[in-house]
Design a protein around this motif. Sequence first.
Motif, mmCIF file in Angstrom:
data_model
loop_
_atom_site.group_PDB
_atom_site.id
_atom_site.type_symbol
_atom_site.label_atom_id
_atom_site.label_comp_id
_atom_site.label_asym_id
_atom_site.label_seq_id
_atom_site.Cartn_x
_atom_site.Cartn_y
_atom_site.Cartn_z
ATOM 1 N N ARG A 53 -9.147 -79.717 -90.446
ATOM 2 C CA ARG A 53 -8.562 -78.674 -89.601
ATOM 3 C C ARG A 53 -7.090 -78.971 -89.308
ATOM 4 N NH1 ARG A 53 -11.228 -75.290 -86.310
ATOM 5 N NH2 ARG A 53 -13.131 -76.551 -86.423
ATOM 6 N N GLU A 91 -10.021 -83.292 -87.918
ATOM 7 C CA GLU A 91 -11.381 -83.392 -88.433
ATOM 8 C C GLU A 91 -11.719 -82.167 -89.287
ATOM 9 O OE1 GLU A 91 -13.419 -86.069 -88.072
ATOM 10 O OE2 GLU A 91 -11.597 -86.967 -87.233
ATOM 11 N N ASP A 125 -13.378 -78.757 -90.619
ATOM 12 C CA ASP A 125 -13.937 -77.591 -89.941
ATOM 13 C C ASP A 125 -15.142 -77.082 -90.726
ATOM 14 O OD1 ASP A 125 -12.908 -76.270 -92.145
ATOM 15 O OD2 ASP A 125 -11.281 -75.291 -91.066
ATOM 16 N N ALA A 126 -15.589 -75.845 -90.428
ATOM 17 C CA ALA A 126 -16.795 -75.303 -91.065
ATOM 18 C C ALA A 126 -16.650 -75.181 -92.576
ATOM 19 C CB ALA A 126 -17.127 -73.942 -90.453
ATOM 20 N N SER A 127 -15.415 -75.051 -93.077
ATOM 21 C CA SER A 127 -15.191 -74.915 -94.518
ATOM 22 C C SER A 127 -15.257 -76.257 -95.239
ATOM 23 C CB SER A 127 -13.820 -74.270 -94.783
ATOM 24 O OG SER A 127 -12.766 -75.178 -94.498
ATOM 25 N N GLY A 128 -15.322 -77.356 -94.476
ATOM 26 C CA GLY A 128 -15.326 -78.679 -95.078
ATOM 27 C C GLY A 128 -13.933 -79.257 -95.263
#
Length: 486
Positions: free
Chosen positions: A386, A378, A380-383
């Motif tokens: 992961r 899925e 992660d925070a960076s778009g």
Amino acid sequence: MSEEKETKAGEKPKKPKIPRQSMPEQDPHKRAGNFDSVTLGYKMEQAALEASRCIQCKKPFCISGCPVSIDIPGFIKLVKEKEYLKAAQHIKKYNLLPAVCGRVCPQEDQCEKVCIVGKKGEPVAIGRLERFVADYEAAHGEVPLPELPPKTGKKVAVVGAGPGGLTVAFDLIMLGHDVTIFEALHKAGGVLVYGIPEFRLPKAIVEREVQYLTRLGVDLKLNHVIGKIRTIDQLMKEDGFDAVFIGSGAGLPWFMDVPGENLNGVYSANEYLTRNNLMKSFDFPKHDTPIKKHKNVAVIGGGNVAMDSVRTALRLGADNAYIVYRRSRAEMPARKEEVDHAEHEGVQFKNLTAPVRVIGNEQGWVTGLECLKMDLGEPDASGRRRPVPVKGSEFIMEMDAVIIAIGTSANPLIAQTTPDLKLNKKGYIEVENETTCRTSKKGVFAGGDIVTGSATVILAMGAGRNAAKSIQQYLQTGEWTPNGKQ
């Protein structure tokens, strides 16, 4: 039947479509063995033809897409009219470093990304035209200096001669202030001289732009490590500077924290590139900094620094030069052009691969790199999706060098010697906002990588432009608190 008669009544014939002009390049197999420029620049005819593709929009989004707000349609119009020197001088009103930005800026994510012509085809090659006019100007004698205003009597110190610091210095000298740049290294330019290889950015270009600044009257002090020889407080209280801009960059390398990182043959990308770019180790013994020539080199990372490192390794004679990256090619943060150039030159890509151990021999030298295969999960925070390890997928690559290019952080030296300078949790200098660039310390401003973390040359220049405006306001009014309230 003529084209005019074939059109509907009252309609003008459409202009024939002009394709985006490609830039000549060295042959990939040849250039992989030298440090000469990969791209060769436009000829005059190509530049004028490419400029004719610009439709001179009434609302030019390209200007707002540029971090330093160059009047892009204005300079392109002059190129179309073959007024190349005037075009260069027009750019210089907005950008001190057009020859640099035309080579290394990610125009595809900035000005060219919002080009109207690009909505139905390829955008105008703004960066290539910027490079062309800057090179044309340099080839036609010494660049004339603009008229300077009367001196204000104000003194500003600039810490760091990288793109942000050079921009601040230019803007402030043009406002009549006295400006002194303090640079820790023995050459000015920051990442332009120690980080970006000769084949992407010839160092003579950087030297030329720095000389332009010193001709304008900027005082450049090299080998001056602020935080060691002088503190920020000493600059202001003892040396009489009315304001200070900190643009010291983010030059502290990150490591992977895996076994074997202390073996001989493991480099940070900073060390590897600095030895080659600033110290000219590729030209040993003409220059006196040697570097060991390796045969099998793995570069860890997928950004521009990783591409610079792996392409340098090829040019130093590696038989095999690998990019080891834990995500797929689609997630690579490096410019597509740099990835393509690396692939054409023979770089081998090991994507969806993560290092877990550096292997060495009894003498302490690298002999291999143990890796794991990865899948993408899925976002992660960076778009970006992961990376997830694939169980039981370990394998070993034979290596004699590993270069780590996974990022950098701020050098703590200035912060350690300036206790009232507020930092964020990552150790970067905290500023009021990106427009004012004010720090927690009165009279001290900051911008570029020391505030944002590692970013692009042009974003650092944009921060320098904002800081100069904010410094000017402060020097004129003495006001420091937000919104100009005392």
